[in-house]
Design a protein around this motif. Sequence first.
Motif, PDB file in Angstrom:
ATOM      1  N   SER A  13       0.665  -1.339  -0.004  1.00 22.81           N
ATOM      2  CA  SER A  13      -0.168  -0.114  -0.042  1.00 22.81           C
ATOM      3  C   SER A  13       1.073   1.247   0.072  1.00 22.81           C
ATOM      4  O   SER A  13       1.842   1.406   0.905  1.00 22.81           O
ATOM      5  CB  SER A  13      -1.007  -0.005   1.271  1.00 22.81           C
ATOM      6  OG  SER A  13      -1.777  -0.913   1.059  1.00 22.81           O
ATOM      7  N   GLU A  22      -2.141   0.018  -4.634  1.00 23.51           N
ATOM      8  CA  GLU A  22      -2.121  -1.104  -3.659  1.00 23.51           C
ATOM      9  C   GLU A  22      -1.801  -2.387  -4.694  1.00 23.51           C
ATOM     10  O   GLU A  22      -2.006  -2.552  -5.909  1.00 23.51           O
ATOM     11  CB  GLU A  22      -3.557  -1.509  -3.244  1.00 23.51           C
ATOM     12  CG  GLU A  22      -4.316  -0.435  -2.096  1.00 23.51           C
ATOM     13  CD  GLU A  22      -5.453  -0.706  -1.669  1.00 23.51           C
ATOM     14  OE1 GLU A  22      -6.329  -1.792  -2.151  1.00 23.51           O
ATOM     15  OE2 GLU A  22      -6.317  -0.015  -1.276  1.00 23.51           O
ATOM     16  N   THR A  44      -3.115  -8.870  -8.082  1.00 28.26           N
ATOM     17  CA  THR A  44      -4.430  -7.848  -8.154  1.00 28.26           C
ATOM     18  C   THR A  44      -3.803  -6.492  -7.448  1.00 28.26           C
ATOM     19  O   THR A  44      -3.173  -6.375  -6.517  1.00 28.26           O
ATOM     20  CB  THR A  44      -5.562  -8.169  -7.487  1.00 28.26           C
ATOM     21  OG1 THR A  44      -5.846  -9.504  -7.666  1.00 28.26           O
ATOM     22  CG2 THR A  44      -6.685  -6.856  -7.438  1.00 28.26           C
ATOM     23  N   LYS A  46      -4.372  -2.144  -7.675  1.00 30.19           N
ATOM     24  CA  LYS A  46      -5.366  -1.050  -7.728  1.00 30.19           C
ATOM     25  C   LYS A  46      -4.603   0.486  -7.618  1.00 30.19           C
ATOM     26  O   LYS A  46      -4.081   0.428  -6.751  1.00 30.19           O
ATOM     27  CB  LYS A  46      -6.447  -1.121  -6.770  1.00 30.19           C
ATOM     28  CG  LYS A  46      -7.630  -0.336  -7.061  1.00 30.19           C
ATOM     29  CD  LYS A  46      -8.800  -0.587  -5.996  1.00 30.19           C
ATOM     30  CE  LYS A  46     -10.203   0.179  -6.661  1.00 30.19           C
ATOM     31  NZ  LYS A  46     -10.865  -0.196  -5.525  1.00 30.19           N
ATOM     32  N   ASP A  49      -9.083   4.090  -8.995  1.00 34.34           N
ATOM     33  CA  ASP A  49     -10.144   3.438  -9.240  1.00 34.34           C
ATOM     34  C   ASP A  49      -9.708   2.502 -10.508  1.00 34.34           C
ATOM     35  O   ASP A  49     -10.693   2.111 -10.994  1.00 34.34           O
ATOM     36  CB  ASP A  49     -11.287   4.165  -9.180  1.00 34.34           C
ATOM     37  CG  ASP A  49     -11.420   5.225 -10.209  1.00 34.34           C
ATOM     38  OD1 ASP A  49     -10.236   5.547 -10.743  1.00 34.34           O
ATOM     39  OD2 ASP A  49     -12.509   5.985 -10.229  1.00 34.34           O
ATOM     40  N   VAL A  50      -8.583   2.317 -10.548  1.00 31.18           N
ATOM     41  CA  VAL A  50      -8.222   1.507 -11.915  1.00 31.18           C
ATOM     42  C   VAL A  50      -7.662  -0.071 -11.260  1.00 31.18           C
ATOM     43  O   VAL A  50      -6.937  -0.053 -10.510  1.00 31.18           O
ATOM     44  CB  VAL A  50      -7.211   1.833 -12.545  1.00 31.18           C
ATOM     45  CG1 VAL A  50      -6.613   1.223 -13.933  1.00 31.18           C
ATOM     46  CG2 VAL A  50      -7.481   3.415 -13.171  1.00 31.18           C
ATOM     47  N   LEU A  51      -8.387  -1.021 -11.633  1.00 26.47           N
ATOM     48  CA  LEU A  51      -8.118  -2.330 -11.183  1.00 26.47           C
ATOM     49  C   LEU A  51      -7.298  -3.050 -12.396  1.00 26.47           C
ATOM     50  O   LEU A  51      -7.673  -3.062 -13.535  1.00 26.47           O
ATOM     51  CB  LEU A  51      -9.320  -3.433 -11.008  1.00 26.47           C
ATOM     52  CG  LEU A  51      -9.202  -4.670 -10.686  1.00 26.47           C
ATOM     53  CD1 LEU A  51      -8.596  -4.973  -9.027  1.00 26.47           C
ATOM     54  CD2 LEU A  51     -10.664  -5.303 -10.593  1.00 26.47           C
ATOM     55  N   GLU A  53      -5.597  -7.069 -12.704  1.00 24.28           N
ATOM     56  CA  GLU A  53      -5.307  -8.412 -12.376  1.00 24.28           C
ATOM     57  C   GLU A  53      -4.616  -9.117 -13.324  1.00 24.28           C
ATOM     58  O   GLU A  53      -4.488  -8.855 -14.712  1.00 24.28           O
ATOM     59  CB  GLU A  53      -6.675  -9.267 -12.393  1.00 24.28           C
ATOM     60  CG  GLU A  53      -7.621  -8.644 -11.255  1.00 24.28           C
ATOM     61  CD  GLU A  53      -8.720  -9.288 -11.233  1.00 24.28           C
ATOM     62  OE1 GLU A  53      -9.066 -10.313 -11.737  1.00 24.28           O
ATOM     63  OE2 GLU A  53      -9.605  -9.006 -10.098  1.00 24.28           O
ATOM     64  N   GLU A  74      -9.590  -2.870 -15.458  1.00 25.90           N
ATOM     65  CA  GLU A  74     -11.117  -2.130 -15.467  1.00 25.90           C
ATOM     66  C   GLU A  74     -10.803  -0.707 -14.831  1.00 25.90           C
ATOM     67  O   GLU A  74     -10.079  -0.483 -13.884  1.00 25.90           O
ATOM     68  CB  GLU A  74     -11.896  -3.039 -14.602  1.00 25.90           C
ATOM     69  CG  GLU A  74     -12.376  -4.325 -15.324  1.00 25.90           C
ATOM     70  CD  GLU A  74     -13.392  -5.014 -14.319  1.00 25.90           C
ATOM     71  OE1 GLU A  74     -13.330  -4.697 -13.200  1.00 25.90           O
ATOM     72  OE2 GLU A  74     -13.633  -6.055 -14.801  1.00 25.90           O
ATOM     73  N   ALA A  75     -11.585   0.159 -15.308  1.00 30.02           N
ATOM     74  CA  ALA A  75     -11.705   1.533 -15.123  1.00 30.02           C
ATOM     75  C   ALA A  75     -12.865   2.321 -15.143  1.00 30.02           C
ATOM     76  O   ALA A  75     -13.861   1.837 -16.138  1.00 30.02           O
ATOM     77  CB  ALA A  75     -10.667   2.302 -15.368  1.00 30.02           C
ATOM     78  N   THR A  80      -9.987   8.324 -15.854  1.00 26.62           N
ATOM     79  CA  THR A  80      -9.431   7.936 -14.759  1.00 26.62           C
ATOM     80  C   THR A  80      -7.834   7.862 -14.930  1.00 26.62           C
ATOM     81  O   THR A  80      -7.252   8.064 -13.965  1.00 26.62           O
ATOM     82  CB  THR A  80     -10.061   6.568 -14.420  1.00 26.62           C
ATOM     83  OG1 THR A  80     -11.533   6.667 -14.186  1.00 26.62           O
ATOM     84  CG2 THR A  80      -9.429   6.099 -13.039  1.00 26.62           C
TER      85      THR A  80
END
Length: 182
Positions: A13, A22, A44, A46, A49-51, A53, A74-75, A80
């Motif tokens: 983090s 993260e 995973t 982040k 707010d962009v993920l 994996e 994903e966003a 973003t």
Amino acid sequence: MGGLAQALSLKLSAAYNDIPLEMNGTLGSLASITRNEQLPLNLTGKVADVLLEISGTLGKPLQGQGLDADFKLEAPALETLAKLSGKALPKTGPLRITGQVSEKDGSYALKNLDATAGKVNLKADGQVTPGPEMNMKMTIKLVAESLAHLDELAATQLPDLKPLALDATLANKDGGYQVSGL
């Protein structure tokens, strides 16, 4: 070897320019890294707010070679990613990209790329070899209900031509790129 054979857990983090970061997941064992053996990856991440994996393997971890992994990004919107890049980007969204990437001898294969930004979908498969004389060949399929759905991505107003479907091959040629097979 006890502890050296156990999978490594990762939990990170942090923040960069007030953007939260993260990363969580598992990697192969320290023994597989030091022996330069196939390293399982299950990560995973982040950023804001962009993920992101990633799940797969790295064949030769000490050289960073032999990647074979599935990925997902994903966003909520392309904009973003502007926070991260420092560049203005369209508000188109949501953004979802999935696919599989593998590396062998410095050449990357991209399979089953499926990218959606708002109401526009791009599918691609192909091969890229980076370097001073990059070699690339990709088959692409672009689909949208209307050409007008590309307005924000193209940063111009496009006509409302329905439907849009494009199948083509994109490859480098003579220091540039060529689209063929339209």
